[in-house]
Enzyme design. Structure first.
Site, PDB file in Angstrom:
ATOM      1  N   ASP A   1       0.813  -1.220   0.000  1.00 51.71           N
ATOM      2  CA  ASP A   1       0.000   0.000   0.000  1.00 51.71           C
ATOM      3  C   ASP A   1       0.846   1.270   0.000  1.00 51.71           C
ATOM      4  OD1 ASP A   1      -2.100  -1.855   0.410  1.00 51.71           O
ATOM      5  OD2 ASP A   1      -1.819  -1.717   2.566  1.00 51.71           O
TER       6      ASP A   1
ATOM      7  N   GLU B   1     -11.285   1.100  -3.519  1.00 51.46           N
ATOM      8  CA  GLU B   1     -10.618   1.477  -2.267  1.00 51.46           C
ATOM      9  C   GLU B   1      -9.381   2.305  -2.610  1.00 51.46           C
ATOM     10  OE1 GLU B   1      -9.179  -2.105  -0.309  1.00 51.46           O
ATOM     11  OE2 GLU B   1      -8.754  -3.033  -2.226  1.00 51.46           O
TER      12      GLU B   1
END
Length: 537
Positions: A15, A187
Site C-alpha cells: 500500500d 478502495e
C-alpha cells in the site's frame, strides 16, 4: 543509465503512498499487526531507499493487542502541505465477517523523523484514508465506504469530507463521490489536481490477482467523475505470465524535471501454486500525460519488471549477510507483534537479546516474538539461544512466521519430566482451527544445560531446519517443508483476507505464566543466490 529492477522495496511493503518534498522522495507502507507502525522510507533518486523511521511508537497512537492477523495499521497516506508532514492511517480492529471496525486517524510532524503528534480521530466509516491539500488551503479527507448490508462484499464507494485542522475534525457535508468501475471493490483513493482537473486514483479488484489501479477525473472535487478511457491504468489481472502480479493500490509523484511515476504494490509468485511468501511489495512505473489530459503507464497497463528512474542502484547491500548483535539495541530491521509496551517482551541489556516468555506463538495479545522481513526467496538464518525450560509449556527458538495460523518454529523446550528437548512445530494454513502438526512428536532430547544453535535454510520452495550443540556440526531436524506456505495465499483466509508477508526471527513463550526468559546471542540472515530466474538476477 541502466534500468532499476522492481520491486524497489522488497518484502512485505504494501500500500505505498509517495510524496516529494524538495530533493527527497518519501514512501509510507502498511505494517498491519507489526509494531512500531508504518514504515517511512527516503530517497533522492527513486532507486535507493532507506528506512528512516516508524512513526507510530506510542500507546497513545495505537494499541494493536487483541487485533486479528492482518488487521492493525492499514494503508497510510503520507503528504506535505508546504509546512509539515501529514500521515493518515486506519487502525482495523476487525475485518472478517459482515462488520468492519476501522478507525481513521491523522498525525503530523515538522520533519519525516518527527516528532510525530498524537492522533486526531477522523472517522470509522471505512478504511484506506487519504488527505488532499487543495490550492485554496482546504484539506479534503476521503476513504472507502463500508456498508455491512451489501452482499457478498461491502465496498460502497469513496466518500469525501472537508477536514478543518483548527477544529481538529471533519466538517461540512459528506458525499459518496465515486462508486468505482465494473472491476469492483473500490478502495485506496488519492486525489491530485492538474490543469483544472481533479484526478481520483483508486485501487480496485481486491488485493489478490484481480488487483488494479483505476483513474477518474472531474472539474469539481465533488464529482461527477468520469473514468479513464482504458479503465484500469495498471493491472496484471489478464496477464498471468507477467513477472509482477497482484499490481494495484498506487500513488503518483512528479520529479523536479517533470517526469511522472506511479508506485504500487505487487506480488512475485513462485511455484505452480502462485504463492507470494515475500508478500505484497512496492514497485515503481514510469508514467506520462497525453494531450487528452489522461495519465498512462509507460509500456502499460501491465507493470514492468525493469524501469528507468533518475538514479541507479547497487544491489550489493541487498545480497549482503546481515549479522545482528544487540550491543546498540534492536536493529531497525526488526519489529514485533502488536504491543506498544516492548519492555514487557524484550530487553537488549548486556548486549544480548532477552525475550520474556509471554503468551503462545499463536496469541493475538502479547507474545514475545521479534523478527525481520523475509526479503529473498532463498536464505539462511540462524541464532544461538540459552534457555532453561521446565516443561513443554515453555519454549523458545527460531521461527519463520506469517500469522498465528501459519508458521514454522524450532524451539528449545522440555518434556513433562524436565528433560530438555527440541520441538519442531508447524501450523500450515489450517484456518480456522490453527492446529499444530508435529513431525517430531516426541521431540529430540538435548542436554539440560548449554546453548543451542538453531538454523533454517530456504531454497526456493524448500525449507529445512537444523540444530547444533556446542562444538558440533549442524544436524537436520524434521522434514523438508514447503517454504511457500508462509504466504498471503496460505495465510489463514480466502482471497483478499491475508495481507502481510513472511518474517524470520526469534520467539519465547511461557504458558505457565512465569515469564521465563530466553537469551539470544545474535541473529544472522544470509541471502542466497540459489538460482537465476526472472526475479533475482
Amino acid at each position: 543509465m541502466p534500468p532499476v529492477l522492481n520491486p524497489i522495496l522488497p518484502g512485505f511493503n504494501a500500500d505505498p503512498s509517495i510524496v516529494r518534498v524538495g530533493e527527497y522522495y518519501y514512501i509510507a507502507t502498511s505494517t498491519f499487526e507489526w509494531w512500531p507502525g508504518v514504515q517511512l522510507f527516503q530517497s533522492k533518486d527513486l532507486a535507493n531507499w532507506e528506512l528512516v523511521c516508524r512513526p507510530l511508537t506510542r500507546k497513545t497512537q495505537a494499541d494493536l493487542r487483541g487485533e486479528p492477523d492482518s488487521c492493525g495499521i492499514w494503508a497510510p497516506c503520507l503528504s506535505h502541505d508546504g509546512d509539515q508532514f501529514w500521515l493518515v492511517y486506519t487502525d482495523v480492529k476487525r475485518k472478517d465477517g459482515s462488520f468492519k471496525d476501522t478507525h481513521n486517524y491523522i498525525i503530523t510532524a515538522p520533519s519525516i523523523t518527527g516528532p510525530w503528534s498524537d492522533p486526531v480521530f477522523a472517522n470509522s466509516s471505512g478504511f484506506d484514508p487519504s488527505l488532499f491539500h487543495d490550492e485554496d488551503g482546504k484539506k479534503w479527507f476521503m476513504n472507502m465506504s463500508s456498508d455491512h448490508r451489501r452482499r457478498p462484499l461491502w465496498f460502497s464507494g469513496i466518500i469525501l469530507q472537508e477536514f478543518d485542522p483548527k477544529a481538529g475534525k471533519l466538517v461540512g457535508p459528506r458525499k459518496n463521490v465515486f462508486q468505482g468501475t465494473d472491476i469492483g471493490l473500490v478502495e485506496g483513493p488519492h486525489i491530485y489536481k492538474r490543469n483544472g482537473w481533479y484526478y481520483l486514483l483508486t485501487a480496485e479488484g481486491g488485493t489478490a490477482y484481480g488487483h488494479a489501479c483505476t483513474l477518474a477525473r472531474s472539474r469539481s472535487i465533488w464529482g461527477p467523475y468520469e473514468v479513464h478511457p482504458d479503465g484500469a491504468i495498471l493491472t496484471s489481472r489478464d496477464h498471468p505470465l507477467a513477472a509482477l502480479q497482484r499490481a494495484g493500490h498506487g500513488d503518483i509523484v512528479d520529479t523536479p524535471e517533470g517526469r511522472t511515476y506511479l508506485v504500487h504494490l505487487a506480488g512475485r509468485p513462485v511455484s505452480q501454486d502462485r504463492r507470494c511468501p515475500l508478500g505484497r511489495e512496492t514497485a515503481i512505473q514510469e508514467a506520462y500525460w497525453k494531450d487528452d489530459d489522461w495519465l498512462y503507464i509507460k509500456d502499460g497497463p501491465v507493470p514492468s519488471l525493469y524501469v528507468d528512474v533518475p538514479g541507479t542502484r547497487d544491489d550489493s547491500d541487498y545480497w549482503a549477510e546481515q549479522g545482528y548483535t544487540f550491543e546498540n539495541g534492536l536493529h531497525k530491521d526488526f519489529q514485533w507483534l502488536r504491543t506498544p509496551e516492548p519492555e514487557r517482551i524484550f530487553s537488549t541489556e548486556g548486549g544480548k537479546l532477552t525475550l520474556f516468555g509471554r503468551e503462545s506463538i499463536g496469541s493475538w495479545f502479547e507474545q514475545a516474538l521479534v523478527a525481520r522481513r523475509q526479503t529473498h526467496f532463498s536464505f539462511d538464518a540462524e541464532t544461538v539461544v540459552e534457555f532453561a525450560p521446565e516443561d513443554e509449556r515453555q519454549y523458545a527458538g527460531l521461527t519463520v512466521y506469517y500469522s498465528r495460523f501459519n508458521f514454522f518454529y524450532l524451539a528449545v523446550s522440555a518434556h513433562a519430566d524436565g528433560q530438555r528437548e527440541l520441538q519442531l512445530m508447524s501450523s500450515e494454513g489450517s484456518y480456522p482451527e490453527g492446529k499444530l502438526s508435529a513431525p517430531v512428536p516426541m521431540g529430540v532430547p538435548i542436554p539440560n544445560t548449554g546453548k543451542v544453535r538453531l538454523l533454517v535454510s530456504v531454497r526456493g520452495s524448500d525449507m529445512q531446519f537444523q540444530y547444533a550443540l556446542d562444538g558440533e556440526a549442524p544436524k537436520d531436524i524434521g522434514p523438508v517443508y514447503n517454504a511457500t506456505i508462509v504466504s498471503d495465499e496460505c495465510g489463514g483466509h480466502l482471497a483478499h483476507g491475508a495481507f502481510t508477508g513472511s518474517f524470520v526471527g526469534v520467539a519465547c513463550s511461557d504458558m505457565n505464566g512465569l515469564v521465563l526468559p530466553a537469551t539470544f546471542d545474535y541473529v544472522k540472515y544470509r541471502p542466497v543466490k540459489y538460482r537465476t530466474d526472472r526475479y533475482e538476477v
